[in-house]
Scaffold this active site. Structure first.
Site, mmCIF file in Angstrom:
data_model
loop_
_atom_site.group_PDB
_atom_site.id
_atom_site.type_symbol
_atom_site.label_atom_id
_atom_site.label_comp_id
_atom_site.label_asym_id
_atom_site.label_seq_id
_atom_site.Cartn_x
_atom_site.Cartn_y
_atom_site.Cartn_z
ATOM 1 N N ARG A 7 -26.790 -16.073 -19.117
ATOM 2 C CA ARG A 7 -27.016 -14.889 -19.955
ATOM 3 C C ARG A 7 -28.510 -14.645 -20.136
ATOM 4 O O ARG A 7 -28.973 -13.510 -20.078
ATOM 5 C CB ARG A 7 -26.346 -15.030 -21.321
ATOM 6 C CG ARG A 7 -26.393 -13.724 -22.126
ATOM 7 C CD ARG A 7 -25.759 -13.867 -23.506
ATOM 8 N NE ARG A 7 -25.594 -12.554 -24.129
ATOM 9 C CZ ARG A 7 -26.533 -11.920 -24.841
ATOM 10 N NH1 ARG A 7 -27.726 -12.474 -25.002
ATOM 11 N NH2 ARG A 7 -26.293 -10.740 -25.381
ATOM 12 N N CYS A 8 -29.261 -15.709 -20.338
ATOM 13 C CA CYS A 8 -30.717 -15.573 -20.505
ATOM 14 C C CYS A 8 -31.371 -14.925 -19.289
ATOM 15 O O CYS A 8 -32.356 -14.198 -19.419
ATOM 16 C CB CYS A 8 -31.359 -16.943 -20.728
ATOM 17 S SG CYS A 8 -30.967 -17.724 -22.304
ATOM 18 N N MET A 9 -30.844 -15.202 -18.105
ATOM 19 C CA MET A 9 -31.485 -14.744 -16.876
ATOM 20 C C MET A 9 -31.122 -13.318 -16.490
ATOM 21 O O MET A 9 -31.658 -12.796 -15.508
ATOM 22 C CB MET A 9 -31.127 -15.691 -15.721
ATOM 23 C CG MET A 9 -31.737 -17.063 -15.867
ATOM 24 S SD MET A 9 -31.564 -18.075 -14.378
ATOM 25 C CE MET A 9 -29.787 -18.280 -14.307
ATOM 26 N N ARG B 125 -33.443 -11.477 -20.100
ATOM 27 C CA ARG B 125 -32.743 -11.072 -21.314
ATOM 28 C C ARG B 125 -33.701 -10.736 -22.461
ATOM 29 O O ARG B 125 -33.352 -9.945 -23.344
ATOM 30 C CB ARG B 125 -31.794 -12.185 -21.741
ATOM 31 C CG ARG B 125 -30.958 -11.895 -22.965
ATOM 32 C CD ARG B 125 -29.929 -10.815 -22.767
ATOM 33 N NE ARG B 125 -28.957 -11.118 -21.747
ATOM 34 C CZ ARG B 125 -27.773 -10.520 -21.649
ATOM 35 N NH1 ARG B 125 -27.434 -9.566 -22.523
ATOM 36 N NH2 ARG B 125 -26.937 -10.824 -20.675
#
Length: 407
Positions: A396-398, A163
């Protein structure tokens, strides 16, 4: 090389996810040792085999929802089939890695040139230990002086958080400047992706990595085709937000306002998407600890310059106004319980990835928050999170969406 014309198309946070970019953790995780945890921005040692198992569960969930899953290593390997591009990439990568002596550079050139493009990119990510490389032939003083540090090129263990190095907004991207030297090499991969991969030709850049002020993708949320939210956080500078907003709002895109969320500057909050994400048309997850100190500023296009205003209303009212909603539901991490909220926010309970409106992917460990989402009509898909969560980032970060359906 198969070319698709989709490029970048992201005008919301919740529309049907069509295509996403991931990086499955590799041997870079094995190169994290206790002495260098802080240098590499990790708090704990992760177990690679389990981390890969969990990441594969994540990608399987996406594929089961008809999402095209692309991997950074595959795209980069395709780019590096071109020998000229490969040569230039290696020179740039050594420059980013602060390889200063010509003797060591020549040694590393010989080391990498024996590899296939896929092996080369994986090794660039996993890091190069001194013990792996043959002796330097033409040494200068810097090569001779004893240095106990075990790497010539540091591992890049944060790369599974795709992300952050760039962010898809509309048909363009912000090609980001990372707040730490450790992570800034990650954006070099994105640079080559958008410079050389035929799938991503002529993609506009709302920010570029040659700028001086940091902005990271975890702080960038596309709430609608008119509204972008950006966190002013521990890792994103307000000057970068304003520069990005100017480029975006004065473009031919449909966006009309950038909402700057000023959140506490602390590692446990890190990015806006660790404390706030969108899960449905009118529903958002939020960590209650940021509500009281949160300030929101609206940035709009003026006649000759940006117009910036402080938003005096509560967050729910700000979201209602700019997203043109009759009501807004804030679903609190930990279901509002301060102990559960603190515990589950640490393991990214508010970091959800929407795959279409009202359907999200979450870590299974955040069961209190996940149940709160379900009570509010949100479908939750879960996967294991024993090891991936040690990196301080969630679903979401990944993931970096490349294409989402319009709402």
């Amino acid at each position: 090389m198969t070319v698709q014309k989709d490029g970048i198309h992201v005008y919301n946070e919740i529309g049907q996810l069509k295509s996403v970019l991931l990086h499955c953790p590799g041997n870079e995780i094995e190169n994290i040792v206790p002495d260098y945890l802080r240098r590499l921005l990790f708090d704990e040692i992760a177990y690679l085999k389990q981390a890969q198992k969990e990441h594969n569960q994540f990608s399987d969930l996406l594929r089961n929802e008809a999402v095209e899953v692309l991997y950074l290593t595959d795209l980069m390997a395709e780019i590096l089939e071109n020998k000229d591009v490969r040569t230039q990439f290696l020179e740039d990568f050594m420059e980013e890695g602060k390889i200063a002596t010509e003797g060591l550079r020549e040694c590393l050139r010989e080391y990498f040139n024996k590899m296939t493009p896929k092996d080369m990119i994986r090794k660039c990510i996993s890091g190069v230990q001194k013990s792996e490389v043959p002796g330097i032939k033409n040494k200068c003083l810097a090569d001779m002086v004893k240095n106990p540090y075990p790497f010539y090129l540091d591992p890049i263990p944060n790369l599974y958080f795709q992300r952050d190095p760039f962010s898809s907004i509309g048909k363009g991207v912000t090609l980001n400047v990372m707040s730490s030297i450790t992570r800034n090499r990650e954006t070099l991969f994105a640079t080559y992706l958008f410079d050389f991969h035929p799938r991503f030709q002529n993609v506009p850049r709302w920010y570029n990595r040659d700028k001086t002020h940091p902005i990271e993708g975890g702080d960038e949320l596309v709430l609608s085709d008119k509204v972008v939210a950006v966190g002013v956080s521990d890792r994103t500078d307000p000057i970068a937000v304003e520069k990005m907003a100017r480029k975006l709002l004065y473009s031919e895109e449909s966006f009309e306002v950038v909402l700057a969320f000023d959140i506490p500057k602390a590692r446990e909050y890190m990015h806006l998407d660790t404390v706030f994400t969108m899960v449905d048309y009118d529903k958002f997850t939020i960590y209650p600890g940021i509500e009281a100190p949160l300030d929101v500023y609206s940035i709009k296009k003026g006649a000759n310059q940006l117009s910036i205003s402080y938003e005096h209303e509560k967050l729910s009212q700000v979201l209602k106004k700019y997203l043109n909603l009759p009501s807004v539901k804030l679903i609190r991490c930990g279901d509002g319980n301060p102990i559960a909220a603190g515990r589950e926010q640490w393991s990214d309970g508010s970091n959800t990835l929407a795959i279409h409106p009202g359907k999200v992917i979450c870590y299974d460990r955040n069961y209190v928050t996940n149940e709160a989402l379900r009570k509010n009509g949100v479908e939750v898909l879960e996967f294991e999170s024993y090891e991936l969560s040690r990196g301080r980032g969630g679903p979401r970060c990944m993931s970096m969406p490349l294409v989402r359906s319009n709402l």
